[in-house]
Scaffold this motif. Structure first.
Motif, short mmCIF file in Angstrom:
data_model
loop_
_atom_site.label_atom_id
_atom_site.label_comp_id
_atom_site.label_asym_id
_atom_site.label_seq_id
_atom_site.Cartn_x
_atom_site.Cartn_y
_atom_site.Cartn_z
N GLN A 67 -21.03 130.41 -28.46
CA GLN A 67 -19.86 129.96 -27.69
C GLN A 67 -19.31 128.67 -28.31
N GLU A 97 -14.08 125.77 -22.14
CA GLU A 97 -14.05 124.84 -23.28
C GLU A 97 -14.92 123.61 -23.05
N GLY A 151 -16.48 127.55 -28.70
CA GLY A 151 -15.30 126.95 -28.08
C GLY A 151 -15.62 125.90 -27.03
N LYS A 152 -16.90 125.78 -26.65
CA LYS A 152 -17.28 124.79 -25.63
C LYS A 152 -17.54 123.46 -26.33
#
Length: 448
Positions: free
Chosen positions: A133, A211, A135-136
Motif C-alpha cells: 500500500q 493516503e 499510497g499511504k
C-alpha cells in the motif's frame, strides 16, 4: 572559577539550544557546578530547586546512587559496541523488559526524542510500502502538537515558532483538532471535548484514510501546547478509528512516559496499546541520551525478508549504547523495588494541597493536574510574562520555565514535603511580583 567567568566563556563558545542568544545580554545564563537530588548548585554556591526535572528527564533527581552505580559497573564490562551485527546484555535485557511493560514487540534505539519520532514515522511509511500500500504516505498530528525539531519531526509539530522558518523543507501533513480540555464550552466536560475532537478526526480519516500512514499523538498531555490535558476517552476513540481506517497509531510518550502521568505509560489509562511507542527523556533518569521505539510484532514481520531493501536500514552510531541501557535498567529497577507509582500518588496529593492557594487566585485559569504534572494559565497583560516569571523564580532559588502564559511543574519524583513547600511558596510569591511589575518591550517568544 566564579559564575561570571563561566558565563562569559559559555557565551563566547557555546550555541545554546532553543535560545535567541542575544537575549542573554540581559538575561544571564546560569552556570551549574553540581547537582544532587532536586537541587542544582552554581559556581557561587547558590542552589536552585529543579522544578522541571531539567527538561523533564531527571525522574529520580540528580545523581541518584543506583543509576550512578549501574553505569560504573557497566564501565568495567563494556562501554559501547556497534549494534549492527552485534548485541550485548543491557540492550537485550532492556528490550525484553520494555516489551513486557508495553505489550509491544521489538525495540529500535536512537539517541534522543526527535530521533524516536523520525524512526516511528519512517517505520510506518515503510511498513505500508512493504505491505503493498505505497499510497499511504501522509501523517496526521494534532493542533499545537510537538514531536521534535528534526525535519520529519517538525512536519508533525504544530508550533510555528519552531517550524515556520523551515516550512519549505517540510512534507505537509494533516492536522486534527486538539482534545485540549480547556476548550470546553459551558456545560461541557473534558470527555465531551475529547469526543468532539475524535469526531473531527473521524471525518478526516474517512476522507483521507487511503493516503494516511499514521496518526501521532502525545497521550493525555500535549507538552509544548502549554500542558494541554485531555480525557483518556480520546485515546480509546483514536485506537478504534485507527483500526477502522487501517492507520497506525504512534504514541509519543517521550515526555509523558515512565510514570509522569500516573501510570507507567500514559496510554494505559485508556486501556489501549498503540502500534508504535516512542520513548526518551526519563528513560535513563537524565543520565545519558537514549531513545527507543517499540513496535507491534506484525510491523516487525513486514520488514523481515530476504530482500535487504525491505529491511529497516535506519541507524545511529550510538544506537543501544551499553552505558545508557544500563542506566535505563536501573531506572526500571527503581520503579519496581520502590513502588514509585504508588509513592508518586501520595506525593501528588500532598503537592496538590500546597498548590491550592495558587489554584484559588483570581488571576489563575484552568489549574490542572495529572500524575506528576501540574499547570495553570495566568491572566496577565504582560507580553514578557514567561521571561519575567522565569527570572523571578531564579531569584527565589527555583527553576520553572513557563510556556507562554502557562506555568507548569514537572518535578523529580524524589521531591519531599519541605521541597514542595519551598517550590509552592516561591511560585506564589513570584506570581505576585510579576503581576505587580510592568511589562518589558513586547516579546512574542516563550520559554519551551
Amino acid at each position: 572559577m566564579s559564575n561570571q567567568a563561566w558565563l562569559e566563556r559559555s557565551f563566547n563558545a557555546v550555541w545554546h539550544p532553543c535560545t535567541q542568544m542575544k537575549r542573554h545580554e540581559r538575561l544571564p545564563i546560569v552556570p551549574i557546578a553540581s547537582a544532587n537530588g532536586v537541587w542544582l548548585t552554581d559556581f557561587d554556591g547558590k542552589r536552585y530547586l529543579d522544578g522541571v526535572s531539567s527538561w523533564w528527564v531527571n525522574l529520580f533527581g540528580h545523581g541518584h546512587p543506583r543509576i550512578k552505580q549501574a553505569i560504573r559497573d557497566q564501565l568495567d564490562q563494556l562501554e559501547h559496541v556497534m549494534l549492527a551485527g552485534f548485541t550485548h546484555r543491557p540492550v537485550v535485557e532492556l528490550s525484553e523488559r520494555l516489551a513486557a511493560l508495553s505489550g509491544l514487540g521489538h525495540a529500535f534505539y536512537g539517541s534522543d526524542g526527535a530521533s524516536a519520532t523520525e524512526i516511528a514515522l519512517k517505520m510506518s511509511f515503510h511498513y505500508w510500502k512493504n505491505s503493498g500500500q505505497p499510497g499511504k504516505i501522509r501523517f496526521v498530528s494534532l493542533e499545537n502538537s510537538y514531536h521534535g525539531e528534526t525535519v520529519g519531526a517538525l512536519a508533525v509539530t504544530d508550533v510555528p515558532l519552531f517550524s515556520s522558518t523551515y516550512a519549505d523543507l517540510l512534507k505537509p501533513g494533516l492536522r486534527a483538532p486538539s482534545p485540549d480540555a480547556r476548550q470546553a464550552a459551558p456545560g461541557e466536560t473534558a470527555a465531551d471535548v475529547a469526543l468532539r475532537a475524535a469526531r473531527s478526526l473521524e471525518n478526516l480519516l474517512a476522507k483521507h484514510g487511503g493516503e494516511i500512514a499514521a496518526v501521532i499523538v502525545e497521550p493525555l498531555v500535549q507538552g509544548a501546547a502549554g500542558m494541554a490535558m485531555h480525557d483518556p476517552i480520546y485515546l480509546t476513540e483514536l485506537r478504534r478509528l485507527c483500526d477502522r481506517y487501517q492507520v497506525h497509531l504512534i504514541a509519543d510518550e517521550i515526555a509523558v512516559g515512565f510514570g509522569r502521568t500516573g501510570s507507567f505509560f500514559a496510554y494505559q489509562q485508556a486501556g489501549i496499546v498503540p502500534d508504535f511507542l516512542c520513548l526518551s527523556k526519563g528513560i535513563t533518569g537524565g543520565f545519558l541520551p537514549l531513545s527507543c521505539v517499540l513496535a507491534r510484532d506484525e510491523i516487525y514481520q513486514a520488514f523481515y525478508h530476504d530482500d535487504v531493501a525491505r529491511g529497516f536500514l535506519h541507524s545511529h552510531s550510538y544506537t543501544g549504547n551499553a552505558l545508557a541501557c544500563a542506566a535505563a535498567l536501573a531506572v526500571l529497577d527503581i520503579f519496581e523495588d520502590e513502588d514509585a507509582l504508588a509513592a508518586n500518588r501520595a506525593k501528588a496529593e500532598a503537592f496538590n494541597a500546597r498548590l491550592a492557594p495558587i489554584a484559588a487566585r483570581a488571576d489563575v485559569r484552568h489549574f490542572r493536574h495529572r500524575g506528576m504534572i501540574w499547570a495553570f494559565d495566568v491572566d496577565t497583560t504582560r507580553s514578557d510574562f514567561a521571561l519575567a516569571y522565569f527570572s523571578a523564580m531564579l531569584k527565589r532559588g527555583c527553576l520553572l520555565r513557563p510556556i507562554g502564559k502557562t506555568v507548569y511543574f514537572m518535578p523529580p519524583y524524589t521531591l519531599n514535603h519541605e521541597e514542595m513547600d519551598w517550590l509552592a511558596n516561591a511560585a506564589f510569591a513570584a506570581l505576585d511580583e510579576v503581576q505587580a511589575g510592568e511589562s518589558a518591550a513586547a516579546d512574542p517568544t516563550s520559554l519551551p
